[in-house]
Design a protein around this motif. Structure first.
Motif, PDB file in Angstrom:
ATOM      1  N   ASN A  22      -6.000  -9.634 -17.578  1.00 42.46           N
ATOM      2  CA  ASN A  22      -6.768 -10.449 -18.423  1.00 42.46           C
ATOM      3  C   ASN A  22      -8.147  -9.944 -18.060  1.00 42.46           C
ATOM      4  N   GLY A  23      -8.704  -8.558 -18.014  1.00 42.37           N
ATOM      5  CA  GLY A  23      -9.914  -8.245 -17.777  1.00 42.37           C
ATOM      6  C   GLY A  23     -10.215  -8.390 -16.315  1.00 42.37           C
ATOM      7  N   ARG A  24      -9.487  -8.634 -15.581  1.00 43.42           N
ATOM      8  CA  ARG A  24      -9.826  -8.624 -13.985  1.00 43.42           C
ATOM      9  C   ARG A  24      -8.542  -7.912 -13.514  1.00 43.42           C
ATOM     10  N   ILE A  25      -8.672  -7.572 -12.065  1.00 44.51           N
ATOM     11  CA  ILE A  25      -7.729  -6.819 -11.458  1.00 44.51           C
ATOM     12  C   ILE A  25      -7.075  -7.954 -10.361  1.00 44.51           C
ATOM     13  N   GLU A  26      -5.905  -7.810 -10.355  1.00 40.19           N
ATOM     14  CA  GLU A  26      -5.064  -8.522  -9.307  1.00 40.19           C
ATOM     15  C   GLU A  26      -4.623  -7.662  -8.260  1.00 40.19           C
ATOM     16  N   ALA A  27      -5.249  -8.052  -6.920  1.00 40.62           N
ATOM     17  CA  ALA A  27      -4.736  -7.105  -5.814  1.00 40.62           C
ATOM     18  C   ALA A  27      -3.769  -8.017  -4.962  1.00 40.62           C
ATOM     19  N   GLU A  28      -2.785  -7.419  -4.343  1.00 38.16           N
ATOM     20  CA  GLU A  28      -1.832  -7.963  -3.594  1.00 38.16           C
ATOM     21  C   GLU A  28      -1.651  -6.995  -2.211  1.00 38.16           C
ATOM     22  N   PHE A  29      -1.985  -7.689  -1.227  1.00 38.63           N
ATOM     23  CA  PHE A  29      -1.671  -6.730   0.076  1.00 38.63           C
ATOM     24  C   PHE A  29      -0.814  -7.482   0.913  1.00 38.63           C
ATOM     25  N   GLU A  30       0.267  -6.951   1.374  1.00 47.19           N
ATOM     26  CA  GLU A  30       1.365  -7.359   2.159  1.00 47.19           C
ATOM     27  C   GLU A  30       1.520  -6.703   3.315  1.00 47.19           C
ATOM     28  N   VAL A  31       1.734  -7.127   4.525  1.00 41.90           N
ATOM     29  CA  VAL A  31       1.950  -6.494   5.851  1.00 41.90           C
ATOM     30  C   VAL A  31       3.266  -7.092   6.299  1.00 41.90           C
ATOM     31  N   ASP A  32       4.176  -6.282   6.661  1.00 40.69           N
ATOM     32  CA  ASP A  32       5.538  -6.935   7.189  1.00 40.69           C
ATOM     33  C   ASP A  32       5.774  -6.307   8.638  1.00 40.69           C
ATOM     34  N   GLN A  33       5.911  -7.216   9.435  1.00 42.68           N
ATOM     35  CA  GLN A  33       5.683  -7.039  10.950  1.00 42.68           C
ATOM     36  C   GLN A  33       7.236  -7.280  11.449  1.00 42.68           C
ATOM     37  N   ASN A  34       7.897  -8.028  10.943  1.00 47.36           N
ATOM     38  CA  ASN A  34       9.569  -8.513  11.123  1.00 47.36           C
ATOM     39  C   ASN A  34       9.159  -9.711  12.478  1.00 47.36           C
ATOM     40  N   ARG A  35       7.967 -10.117  12.488  1.00 50.69           N
ATOM     41  CA  ARG A  35       7.651 -11.242  13.520  1.00 50.69           C
ATOM     42  C   ARG A  35       7.031 -12.479  12.920  1.00 50.69           C
ATOM     43  N   ASN A  36       7.595 -13.581  12.848  1.00 50.78           N
ATOM     44  CA  ASN A  36       6.861 -14.799  12.530  1.00 50.78           C
ATOM     45  C   ASN A  36       5.780 -15.290  13.432  1.00 50.78           C
ATOM     46  N   GLY A  37       4.710 -15.885  12.691  1.00 53.73           N
ATOM     47  CA  GLY A  37       3.628 -16.503  13.475  1.00 53.73           C
ATOM     48  C   GLY A  37       2.576 -15.713  14.160  1.00 53.73           C
ATOM     49  N   VAL A  38       2.518 -14.340  13.627  1.00 56.87           N
ATOM     50  CA  VAL A  38       1.645 -13.492  14.165  1.00 56.87           C
ATOM     51  C   VAL A  38       0.238 -13.544  13.337  1.00 56.87           C
ATOM     52  N   ARG A  39      -0.866 -13.790  13.878  1.00 55.31           N
ATOM     53  CA  ARG A  39      -2.029 -13.833  13.054  1.00 55.31           C
ATOM     54  C   ARG A  39      -2.707 -12.483  12.874  1.00 55.31           C
ATOM     55  N   TRP A  40      -3.250 -12.119  11.904  1.00 53.51           N
ATOM     56  CA  TRP A  40      -3.739 -10.908  11.450  1.00 53.51           C
ATOM     57  C   TRP A  40      -5.365 -11.076  10.956  1.00 53.51           C
ATOM     58  N   THR A  41      -6.177 -10.281  10.965  1.00 49.04           N
ATOM     59  CA  THR A  41      -7.388 -10.184  10.203  1.00 49.04           C
ATOM     60  C   THR A  41      -7.315  -9.357   9.281  1.00 49.04           C
ATOM     61  N   VAL A  42      -7.736  -9.641   8.054  1.00 44.69           N
ATOM     62  CA  VAL A  42      -7.706  -9.031   6.691  1.00 44.69           C
ATOM     63  C   VAL A  42      -9.235  -8.896   6.078  1.00 44.69           C
ATOM     64  N   LEU A  43      -9.314  -7.840   5.673  1.00 45.02           N
ATOM     65  CA  LEU A  43     -10.497  -7.335   4.877  1.00 45.02           C
ATOM     66  C   LEU A  43     -10.014  -6.705   3.470  1.00 45.02           C
ATOM     67  N   MET A  44     -10.709  -6.952   2.464  1.00 45.61           N
ATOM     68  CA  MET A  44     -10.323  -6.145   1.099  1.00 45.61           C
ATOM     69  C   MET A  44     -11.549  -5.913   0.540  1.00 45.61           C
ATOM     70  N   GLY A  45     -11.683  -4.861  -0.026  1.00 47.04           N
ATOM     71  CA  GLY A  45     -12.849  -4.563  -0.794  1.00 47.04           C
ATOM     72  C   GLY A  45     -12.431  -3.635  -2.190  1.00 47.04           C
ATOM     73  N   ASP A  46     -13.421  -3.823  -3.214  1.00 42.03           N
ATOM     74  CA  ASP A  46     -13.361  -2.853  -4.358  1.00 42.03           C
ATOM     75  C   ASP A  46     -14.510  -2.134  -4.486  1.00 42.03           C
ATOM     76  N   ASN A  47     -14.606  -0.880  -4.469  1.00 42.44           N
ATOM     77  CA  ASN A  47     -15.723   0.119  -4.515  1.00 42.44           C
ATOM     78  C   ASN A  47     -16.807  -0.211  -3.706  1.00 42.44           C
ATOM     79  N   GLY A  48     -16.400  -0.535  -2.380  1.00 43.20           N
ATOM     80  CA  GLY A  48     -17.239  -0.859  -1.382  1.00 43.20           C
ATOM     81  C   GLY A  48     -17.816  -2.388  -1.235  1.00 43.20           C
ATOM     82  N   VAL A  49     -17.476  -3.187  -2.339  1.00 41.55           N
ATOM     83  CA  VAL A  49     -17.867  -4.787  -2.473  1.00 41.55           C
ATOM     84  C   VAL A  49     -16.784  -5.504  -1.700  1.00 41.55           C
ATOM     85  N   ARG A  50     -17.033  -6.086  -0.645  1.00 42.91           N
ATOM     86  CA  ARG A  50     -15.900  -6.975  -0.004  1.00 42.91           C
ATOM     87  C   ARG A  50     -15.493  -8.316  -0.823  1.00 42.91           C
TER      88      ARG A  50
END
Length: 130
Positions: A53-81
């Motif tokens: 609807n005029g926007r972009i939906e972005a879905e990022f998934e990481v599968d580690q097969n271990r529960n309870g592990v914390r990750w730091t995540v960054l996402m950007g679009d054309n260099g804009v965080r």
């Protein structure tokens, strides 16, 4: 004769497997871009971007097969965080997913997602162009 038939069957099976693994996921629709890959360790990632609807939906998934592990995540679009934060893997699959609806900037959108496991240093990085 049996050897030729066996080789032909093996070749057909290999071609079928290659075709199956190269096919887009059944959930992907026209206009969706789905990219997958391996991280620097044993984990895998998937980045799906699609018009919404005029926007972009972005879905990022990481599968580690271990529960309870914390990750730091960054996402950007054309260099804009568009996202900075953390995510924790959850049951039943030991994965996490970050979803964002972001503005559809003029021209081509290059979405980059990166997750880092601070405990191990493992990095997952995906790029998709819409």
């Amino acid at each position: 004769m049996t050897t030729t038939r066996t080789k032909s069957s093996a070749a057909a099976l290999a071609a079928g497997i290659l075709l199956f693994t190269a096919s887009p996921p059944a959930s992907a629709k026209a206009g969706d871009v789905v990219r997958t890959g391996r991280c620097t360790g044993a984990s895998t990632w998937k980045l799906k971007v699609k018009p919404d609807n005029g926007r972009i939906e972005a879905e990022f998934e990481v599968d580690q097969n271990r529960n309870g592990v914390r990750w730091t995540v960054l996402m950007g679009d054309n260099g804009v965080r568009v996202f900075t934060g953390s995510a924790v893997t959850v049951a039943p699959s030991g994965s996490f997913e970050v979803n964002r609806r972001i503005p559809n900037r003029a021209g081509t959108d290059t979405i980059v997602a990166r997750a880092t496991n601070p405990a191990t240093g493992e990095v997952c990085r995906g790029t998709a162009v819409l």
